[in-house]
Design a protein around this motif. Structure first.
Motif, mmCIF file in Angstrom:
data_model
loop_
_atom_site.group_PDB
_atom_site.id
_atom_site.type_symbol
_atom_site.label_atom_id
_atom_site.label_comp_id
_atom_site.label_asym_id
_atom_site.label_seq_id
_atom_site.Cartn_x
_atom_site.Cartn_y
_atom_site.Cartn_z
ATOM 1 N N ALA A 63 0.796 -1.265 -0.020
ATOM 2 C CA ALA A 63 -0.003 -0.184 -0.020
ATOM 3 C C ALA A 63 0.845 1.164 -0.018
ATOM 4 C CB ALA A 63 -0.943 -0.236 1.056
ATOM 5 N N LEU A 64 1.987 1.143 0.885
ATOM 6 C CA LEU A 64 2.730 2.333 0.846
ATOM 7 C C LEU A 64 3.663 2.501 -0.455
ATOM 8 C CD1 LEU A 64 4.297 2.025 4.359
ATOM 9 C CD2 LEU A 64 2.653 3.731 3.636
ATOM 10 N N VAL A 65 4.137 1.503 -1.158
ATOM 11 C CA VAL A 65 4.693 1.575 -2.264
ATOM 12 C C VAL A 65 4.110 1.943 -3.464
ATOM 13 C CG1 VAL A 65 6.216 0.266 -4.016
ATOM 14 C CG2 VAL A 65 6.325 0.015 -1.543
ATOM 15 N N LEU A 66 2.634 1.431 -3.483
ATOM 16 C CA LEU A 66 1.572 1.847 -4.398
ATOM 17 C C LEU A 66 1.471 3.629 -4.174
ATOM 18 C CD1 LEU A 66 -0.267 1.076 -6.520
ATOM 19 C CD2 LEU A 66 -1.891 0.620 -4.882
ATOM 20 N N ALA A 67 1.435 4.058 -3.080
ATOM 21 C CA ALA A 67 1.322 5.418 -2.840
ATOM 22 C C ALA A 67 2.386 6.223 -3.179
ATOM 23 C CB ALA A 67 1.049 5.724 -1.296
ATOM 24 N N LEU A 68 3.589 5.650 -2.910
ATOM 25 C CA LEU A 68 4.740 6.203 -3.394
ATOM 26 C C LEU A 68 4.793 6.313 -5.037
ATOM 27 C CD1 LEU A 68 7.329 7.601 -2.478
ATOM 28 C CD2 LEU A 68 8.482 5.197 -2.521
ATOM 29 N N SER A 69 4.313 5.340 -5.549
ATOM 30 C CA SER A 69 4.379 5.372 -7.043
ATOM 31 C C SER A 69 3.466 6.244 -7.770
ATOM 32 C CB SER A 69 3.870 3.799 -7.525
ATOM 33 O OG SER A 69 4.878 2.740 -7.111
ATOM 34 N N GLY A 70 2.132 6.536 -7.046
ATOM 35 C CA GLY A 70 1.225 7.551 -7.180
ATOM 36 C C GLY A 70 1.777 8.674 -7.170
ATOM 37 N N TYR A 71 2.646 9.090 -6.060
ATOM 38 C CA TYR A 71 3.384 10.278 -6.114
ATOM 39 C C TYR A 71 4.550 10.585 -6.988
ATOM 40 C CZ TYR A 71 6.675 13.344 -3.887
ATOM 41 O OH TYR A 71 7.745 14.492 -3.584
ATOM 42 N N HIS A 72 5.247 9.473 -7.384
ATOM 43 C CA HIS A 72 6.089 9.485 -8.555
ATOM 44 C C HIS A 72 5.180 10.024 -9.617
ATOM 45 C CE1 HIS A 72 9.160 7.498 -11.282
ATOM 46 N NE2 HIS A 72 8.124 7.810 -12.073
ATOM 47 N N GLY A 73 4.099 9.319 -10.179
ATOM 48 C CA GLY A 73 3.345 9.892 -11.437
ATOM 49 C C GLY A 73 2.905 11.265 -11.142
ATOM 50 N N TRP A 74 2.388 11.613 -9.962
ATOM 51 C CA TRP A 74 2.095 13.287 -9.833
ATOM 52 C C TRP A 74 3.173 14.090 -10.060
ATOM 53 C CZ3 TRP A 74 3.409 16.773 -5.871
ATOM 54 C CH2 TRP A 74 2.568 17.816 -5.733
ATOM 55 N N LEU A 75 4.285 13.727 -9.463
ATOM 56 C CA LEU A 75 5.478 14.443 -9.284
ATOM 57 C C LEU A 75 6.035 14.648 -10.886
ATOM 58 C CD1 LEU A 75 7.308 16.163 -7.672
ATOM 59 C CD2 LEU A 75 8.618 14.206 -7.259
#
Length: 147
Positions: free
Chosen positions: A93-105
């Motif tokens: 869940a955390l790595v998925l959130a980090l992946s989403g952050y990556h995409g947003w950034l």
């Protein structure tokens, strides 16, 4: 196939950690590069140089590292049957959130490269802390395995 993967498990783990470090380093650098770009007017030569640098960081380090981290991590989880572990669910869940952050950034840097300024310096500094916070939680989950 699972037996063959267990033989190379330590290599998978080493690769996973190495590319996780590359990915996180890139995620720490990208907001900082955005802050540097704010000092340059849209359409200026300075902005173009920072846009090029951010593009290279995304294409050469960030995205390939993201893909390799996911592939190696899921391969290790499959190899040892960790998909039933609570700590892994939380980590995913955390790595998925980090992946989403990556995409947003990435989306924010592309806007900046086109002359927009969607985020202030203060916002970029605050968002720059996100990977570090998630990293702390992931490390605790992986090494302590609280559940």
């Amino acid at each position: 196939m699972q037996e063959a993967l267990s033989v190379i498990y330590l290599w998978l783990k080493a690769g996973h950690v190495i590319f996780m470090v590359f990915w996180l380093a890139g995620l720490f650098m990208l907001p900082r590069q955005c802050i540097y770009m704010l000092d340059h007017a849209p359409g200026s030569e300075g902005e173009a140089k920072w846009a090029e640098r951010m593009g290279k960081l995304r294409k050469i380090i960030l995205t390939p590292s993201l893909i390799i981290v996911w592939v190696l991590g899921l391969t290790m989880a499959y190899t040892y049957g960790h998909f039933t572990s609570g700590w892994l669910h939380a980590k995913l869940a955390l790595v998925l959130a980090l992946s989403g952050y990556h995409g947003w950034l990435v989306a924010q840097t592309k806007k900046m490269a086109s002359g927009e300024r969607p985020l202030t310096e203060k916002q970029l500094r605050m968002f720059g802390e996100v990977p570090g916070l998630i990293l702390v939680l992931v490390v605790v989950l992986v090494y302590i395995k609280p559940f």
